[in-house]
Design an enzyme around this catalytic site. Structure first.
Site, PDB file in Angstrom:
ATOM      1  N   PRO A  14     -16.405   5.670   0.849  1.00 14.89           N
ATOM      2  CG  PRO A  14     -15.883   7.377  -0.888  1.00 14.89           C
ATOM      3  CD  PRO A  14     -16.998   6.592   0.092  1.00 14.89           C
ATOM      4  CG  MET A  15     -13.910   6.276   4.779  1.00 15.91           C
ATOM      5  SD  MET A  15     -14.290   5.538   6.607  1.00 15.91           S
ATOM      6  CE  MET A  15     -15.047   3.863   6.023  1.00 15.91           C
ATOM      7  CD  GLN A  67     -14.230   9.127  -3.797  1.00 18.97           C
ATOM      8  OE1 GLN A  67     -13.358   9.270  -3.242  1.00 18.97           O
ATOM      9  NE2 GLN A  67     -15.302   9.705  -3.294  1.00 18.97           N
ATOM     10  CB  CYS A  97     -11.207  14.986  -0.525  1.00 21.42           C
ATOM     11  SG  CYS A  97      -9.532  15.044   0.384  1.00 21.42           S
ATOM     12  CE  LYS A 136     -18.285  10.440   0.305  1.00 23.49           C
ATOM     13  NZ  LYS A 136     -17.352  11.091   0.958  1.00 23.49           N
ATOM     14  CG  ASN A 208     -21.484  10.381   3.875  1.00 24.75           C
ATOM     15  OD1 ASN A 208     -20.415  11.145   3.967  1.00 24.75           O
ATOM     16  ND2 ASN A 208     -21.185   9.254   4.797  1.00 24.75           N
ATOM     17  N   GLY A 209     -22.770  11.317   6.719  1.00 26.62           N
ATOM     18  CA  GLY A 209     -22.147  12.013   7.961  1.00 26.62           C
ATOM     19  C   GLY A 209     -22.768  11.702   9.313  1.00 26.62           C
ATOM     20  N   GLY A 210     -22.003  11.061   9.997  1.00 27.05           N
ATOM     21  CA  GLY A 210     -22.484  11.008  11.527  1.00 27.05           C
ATOM     22  C   GLY A 210     -23.486  10.023  11.895  1.00 27.05           C
ATOM     23  N   GLY A 230     -19.586   5.694   7.130  1.00 32.00           N
ATOM     24  CA  GLY A 230     -18.047   5.493   7.168  1.00 32.00           C
ATOM     25  C   GLY A 230     -17.345   5.029   8.413  1.00 32.00           C
TER      26      GLY A 230
HETATM   27  C1  LIG Z   1      -9.868   7.586   7.183  1.00 31.25           C
HETATM   28  C2  LIG Z   1     -10.985   8.341   6.110  1.00 31.25           C
HETATM   29  C3  LIG Z   1     -10.824   8.573   4.866  1.00 31.25           C
HETATM   30  C4  LIG Z   1     -11.636   9.039   3.720  1.00 31.25           C
HETATM   31  N1  LIG Z   1     -11.324   9.151   2.741  1.00 31.25           N
HETATM   32  C5  LIG Z   1     -12.182   9.624   1.795  1.00 31.25           C
HETATM   33  C6  LIG Z   1     -11.912   9.362   0.319  1.00 31.25           C
HETATM   34  O1  LIG Z   1     -10.908   8.762  -0.239  1.00 31.25           O
HETATM   35  N2  LIG Z   1     -12.911   9.902  -0.539  1.00 31.25           N
HETATM   36  C7  LIG Z   1     -14.068  10.664   0.192  1.00 31.25           C
HETATM   37  O2  LIG Z   1     -14.841  10.783  -0.802  1.00 31.25           O
HETATM   38  N3  LIG Z   1     -14.278  10.568   1.408  1.00 31.25           N
HETATM   39  C8  LIG Z   1     -13.556  10.100   2.454  1.00 31.25           C
HETATM   40  N4  LIG Z   1     -13.593  10.258   3.457  1.00 31.25           N
HETATM   41  C9  LIG Z   1     -14.789  10.778   3.912  1.00 31.25           C
HETATM   42  C10 LIG Z   1     -16.025   9.723   4.047  1.00 31.25           C
HETATM   43  O3  LIG Z   1     -16.430   9.158   2.908  1.00 31.25           O
HETATM   44  C11 LIG Z   1     -17.205  10.364   4.863  1.00 31.25           C
HETATM   45  O4  LIG Z   1     -17.823  11.372   3.890  1.00 31.25           O
HETATM   46  C12 LIG Z   1     -17.083  10.907   6.030  1.00 31.25           C
HETATM   47  O5  LIG Z   1     -16.251  10.105   6.867  1.00 31.25           O
HETATM   48  C13 LIG Z   1     -18.405  11.128   6.702  1.00 31.25           C
HETATM   49  O6  LIG Z   1     -19.191   9.855   7.142  1.00 31.25           O
HETATM   50  P1  LIG Z   1     -19.035   9.040   8.423  1.00 31.25           P
HETATM   51  O7  LIG Z   1     -19.328  10.212   9.468  1.00 31.25           O
HETATM   52  O8  LIG Z   1     -20.168   8.172   8.339  1.00 31.25           O
HETATM   53  O9  LIG Z   1     -17.759   8.640   8.614  1.00 31.25           O
HETATM   54  C14 LIG Z   1     -12.781   9.720   4.358  1.00 31.25           C
HETATM   55  C15 LIG Z   1     -12.970   9.631   5.847  1.00 31.25           C
HETATM   56  C16 LIG Z   1     -12.275   8.973   6.625  1.00 31.25           C
HETATM   57  C17 LIG Z   1     -12.739   9.120   8.141  1.00 31.25           C
END
Ligand SMILES: Cc1cc2nc3c(=O)[nH]c(=O)nc-3n(C[C@H](O)[C@H](O)[C@H](O)COP(=O)(O)O)c2cc1C
Length: 333
Positions: A14-15, A67, A97, A136, A208-210, A230
């Site tokens: 979710p982003m 979410q 968050c 999450k 999740n993460g990176g 993400g």
């Molecule tokens: C622009 C942006 C918006 C995000 N919004 C949310 C969100 O609404 N809810 C959430 O649980 N995480 C949010 N995240 C975190 C991502 O879901 C994810 O946990 C995080 O980017 C790490 O994963 P990645 O390294 O694959 O990007 C957001 C991340 C980004 C970059």
């Protein structure tokens, strides 16, 4: 619905401002098998806001999770019912968050400090609907990055009825770092997530993460039940095609040209319903990521389709860019 029927082997995170319904439609063109998540929606918005605007989606987007952000158990339960009635396949509570606004409203990562409250909320959510309730969260917060704390937190949620946990493998710093810094500065600790899975083999643990590369995904899948990605998918959406091939053994993939054609059909339909061209096309900037023609694609989008009043007529010419890009990329094969 059976709470365990959906696959979360690979999911797109979710982003906020990214994974809206248009982005999800676009991503689904490239992958049938990944699980998709909405942006976070606050309980009050889902209950009192313009539901059509905030919660509607196209059937093609499914399987799809909503979410939610909140800590009022009655409100959370109400949103679960709304999500179930609207046909969402899962409801996920945001416990990760770190933004100031989210903390002020008592949701997101600050709830890691309140395991009993979270357990009560989850219990109420699980009892209010039949779709799966998932969480999450981060692996810690501020000075707390301890296996025992995280494991106890997870056990409390498990006892309240949650069986699936998405763990962003870095802690949240609640004071002093911006949300953006919180996505990069705290160090990744995948080992903590693996240990949680080892200790709790019956729980579904998604890491999740990176994570971006196929070999990384395959390695994580040896130790966890699923991988959530993400930023890398948002920046390079066509990477989903490789994920389909390598992880799900899907052969019949759409070319970028076919993706663009299908998206234009969607765009035409949506524009007639009042959607702005830029609201859809802004998600496609990375379609040619790493490929010849990426600059041409981005330039065409920014010159013609990113303004608030962009005209649909311009969209028709975008296929010329796509066809030229396809030819250039084929020529170097
Ligand atoms: C622009 C942006 C918006 C995000 N919004 C949310 C969100 O609404 N809810 C959430 O649980 N995480 C949010 N995240 C975190 C991502 O879901 C994810 O946990 C995080 O980017 C790490 O994963 P990645 O390294 O694959 O990007 C957001 C991340 C980004 C970059």
């Amino acid at each position: 619905m059976d709470r365990n029927i959906i696959s979360r082997k690979i999911s797109v995170a979710p982003m906020m401002d990214c994974t809206d319904r248009h982005d999800r439609f676009f991503l689904r063109l490239m992958s049938k098998n990944v699980m998709l998540y909405s942006e976070m929606v606050a309980t009050k918005s889902a209950i009192h806001g313009d539901r059509k605007k905030i919660l509607s989606y196209s059937p093609e987007e499914k399987p799809l999770a909503l979410q939610v952000g909140g800590s009022d158990k009655k409100e959370l339960a109400e949103v679960c019912k709304i999500a179930e009635d609207l046909g969402y396949d899962e409801i996920n509570i945001n416990l990760g968050c770190p933004s100031k606004k989210v903390q002020k409203n008592m949701f997101g990562a600050c709830l890691m400090k309140e395991p009993d409250l979270v357990a009560e909320c989850i219990n109420e959510m699980v009892n209010s609907c039949k779709i799966p309730v998932t969480a999450k969260t981060r692996i810690g917060f501020d000075d707390t990055e301890e296996f025992d704390y995280l494991n106890r937190f997870i056990l409390k949620m498990k006892n309240a009825g949650c069986k699936t946990f998405i763990l962003h493998a870095r802690k949240a710093i609640l004071k002093g770092l911006s949300p953006k810094q919180n996505l990069n500065i705290p160090k990744l600790n995948y080992g903590m997530v693996y240990k949680i899975k080892k200790e709790n083999p019956n729980l579904e643990i998604i890491i999740n993460g990176g994570i971006s590369k196929i070999n990384e995904i395959k390695d994580h899948l040896k130790l966890c039940d699923g991988v959530m990605i993400g930023r890398s998918v948002y920046q390079n959406p066509y990477s989903l095609v490789e994920i389909e091939k390598e992880i799900f053994n899907t052969e019949n993939k759409l070319t970028r040209e076919e993706v663009a054609e299908r998206l234009l059909e969607y765009l035409e339909k949506e524009v007639k319903l009042g959607t702005k061209v830029n609201h859809i096309m802004r998600h496609t900037v990375g379609l040619y990521h790493g490929k010849i023609g990426s600059k041409n694609w981005k330039r065409y989008l920014s010159d013609n389709m990113m303004a608030r009043n962009s005209d649909f007529e311009k969209a028709k010419h975008i296929m010329t860019i796509v066809q030229n890009n396809e030819k250039s990329n084929l020529a170097i094969l």
